[in-house]
Design a protein around this motif. Structure first.
Motif, short mmCIF file in Angstrom:
data_model
loop_
_atom_site.label_atom_id
_atom_site.label_comp_id
_atom_site.label_asym_id
_atom_site.label_seq_id
_atom_site.Cartn_x
_atom_site.Cartn_y
_atom_site.Cartn_z
N UNK A 265 0.78 -0.99 -0.06
CA UNK A 265 0.00 0.20 -0.22
C UNK A 265 1.04 1.35 -0.02
N UNK A 266 2.18 1.10 0.04
CA UNK A 266 2.96 1.99 0.72
C UNK A 266 3.48 2.57 -1.09
N UNK A 267 3.14 1.18 -1.85
CA UNK A 267 3.85 1.56 -2.88
C UNK A 267 5.51 0.70 -2.80
N UNK A 268 5.87 -0.24 -2.22
CA UNK A 268 7.05 -0.97 -1.57
C UNK A 268 6.83 -2.63 -2.68
N UNK A 269 7.75 -2.51 -2.84
CA UNK A 269 7.37 -4.06 -3.66
C UNK A 269 7.66 -4.87 -2.63
N UNK A 270 6.97 -6.12 -2.74
CA UNK A 270 7.40 -7.75 -2.35
C UNK A 270 7.55 -8.53 -2.75
N UNK A 271 7.14 -8.31 -3.67
CA UNK A 271 6.98 -9.41 -4.73
C UNK A 271 6.21 -10.57 -4.26
N UNK A 272 4.76 -10.31 -3.69
CA UNK A 272 4.27 -10.96 -3.34
C UNK A 272 2.73 -10.97 -3.78
N UNK A 301 -10.15 -8.35 3.75
CA UNK A 301 -10.37 -8.06 2.49
C UNK A 301 -9.31 -6.95 1.75
N UNK A 302 -8.58 -7.33 0.09
CA UNK A 302 -8.52 -5.89 0.38
C UNK A 302 -8.94 -4.92 -0.07
N UNK A 303 -8.33 -3.59 -0.30
CA UNK A 303 -9.49 -2.48 -0.32
C UNK A 303 -10.13 -2.37 -1.82
N UNK A 304 -11.26 -1.55 -2.16
CA UNK A 304 -11.55 -1.69 -3.52
C UNK A 304 -10.83 -1.10 -4.63
N UNK A 305 -10.29 -1.98 -5.63
CA UNK A 305 -9.17 -1.22 -6.72
C UNK A 305 -7.75 -1.59 -6.06
N UNK A 306 -7.67 -2.03 -4.98
CA UNK A 306 -6.25 -2.10 -4.42
C UNK A 306 -5.75 -2.12 -6.10
N UNK A 307 -3.79 -2.00 -6.21
CA UNK A 307 -3.67 -2.89 -6.85
C UNK A 307 -1.78 -2.62 -5.93
N UNK A 308 -1.52 -3.58 -6.32
CA UNK A 308 0.64 -3.87 -6.13
C UNK A 308 1.34 -2.81 -6.03
N UNK A 309 2.31 -2.64 -5.60
CA UNK A 309 2.81 -1.89 -5.89
C UNK A 309 4.18 -2.54 -6.98
N UNK A 310 4.57 -1.79 -8.57
CA UNK A 310 4.98 -2.27 -9.41
C UNK A 310 6.41 -1.32 -9.51
#
Length: 310
Positions: A265-272, A301-310
């Protein structure tokens, strides 16, 4: 491009399982580890090379480690309490091998039945053993500074003592050291202060990871503090299972699922991948139906529209 900004080291198969009475069947452990790796977890601490009479929950560590070593791209970590444990561990060729050195000497005596000097002598022997191996077969050797933030037996722990023992571990032959809040005493300011002190003594490249417990609800806050100051590897346990049998009241690892959500959520990639991570949690829940699993993210659950860090 790097696969992750912050490396998650999943310690559930070791730290989690050692602290519960239920013995997970080996087949379930292997399925769980498969699922964690499939979710993109880069490192898994799969067990500890201690006598089965001490921790019957981890009696199959060698078998589990051999299996995990065949999973492409997975870093396989194990814990060893002494030289004999290291000899056994090396046979399965782990990627990483850690030995605990409790800053609280009382805890050290209870946990591994050795005082500081005795543990350091074990470290020297293990380091020599590692260096006797071909370069491509040497595991990374870490000295884990347990009870670095306080001890349920002794109380306050001297930060100067933490630094002194970090230096001693490096001089004894460790490749790196790690800081462990074994008892859940740490606070965010303390985390940042102690990390900086150890860096000043041994170099930033020799302290990259931290192991935190959520005993007093400070786990994620402490993880955030560690990441903000520059730590790049954070230990956690799926469902928050685990603790330390040698430290009274030291329950609760950071929940992997919540840690991954915070970082992504902070924009840090974990690769998970979250869907795969939740699938791994289902395997754990089915294997341990009588053990409580924790975590807000799996429930909400994940927030609506949540996107993983890219």
């Amino acid at each position: 491009m790097a696969k992750f900004d912050i490396e998650i080291s999943e310690v559930g198969p070791r730290d989690g399982l050692q602290s519960i009475s239920t013995i997970m069947p080996t087949a379930d452990k292997l399925a769980w580890i498969d699922a964690l790796a499939a979710a993109g977890v880069p490192e898994i601490e799969v067990g500890s090379f201690v006598p089965a009479s001490v921790l019957p929950q981890l009696a199959d560590t060698a078998e589990v480690a051999r299996y995990a070593r065949e999973i492409a791209g997975l870093s396989v970590a194990v814990l060893v309490p002494n030289f004999r444990g290291a000899q056994n561990a090396i046979l399965v060729r782990p990627t990483k091998m850690s030995i605990p050195l409790s800053v609280s000497e009382t805890h050290s005596l209870r946990n591994v039945k050795r005082n500081h000097q005795q543990v350091l002598e074990e470290v020297k022997r293990i380091a020599q053993l590692v260096k006797s191996l071909p370069v491509d077969q040497r595991p990374k050797f870490e000295g884990g500074l347990s009870t670095a933030f306080g001890c349920t037996i002794e109380g306050a722990v001297s930060e100067d003592k933490v630094v002194e023992l970090a230096v001693a571990l490096m001089e004894a032959g460790c490749d790196e050291v790690g800081l462990s809040d074994t008892t859940g005493y740490a606070n965010p300011a303390q985390v940042q202060r102690l990390v900086k002190k150890v860096w000043a003594a041994v170099g930033k490249e020799h302290l990259t990871g931290i192991h935190l417990h959520n005993t007093r609800g400070q786990g994620l806050a402490n993880a955030l503090a560690a990441v903000e100051v520059g730590i790049t590897t954070v230990d956690s346990s799926m469902g928050g299972i685990g603790g330390c049998p040698a430290a009274p009241g030291a329950s609760g690892n950071i929940v992997t699922e919540d840690l991954v959500f915070m970082l992504e959520a902070m924009g840090l990639k974990t690769g998970i991948d979250f869907d795969a991570l939740f699938a791994a949690r289902n395997i754990l829940a089915n294997a341990l139906p009588n053990e409580p699993l924790y975590g807000f993210t799996p429930d909400a659950g994940l927030p609506k529209g949540f996107q993983r860090a890219l």
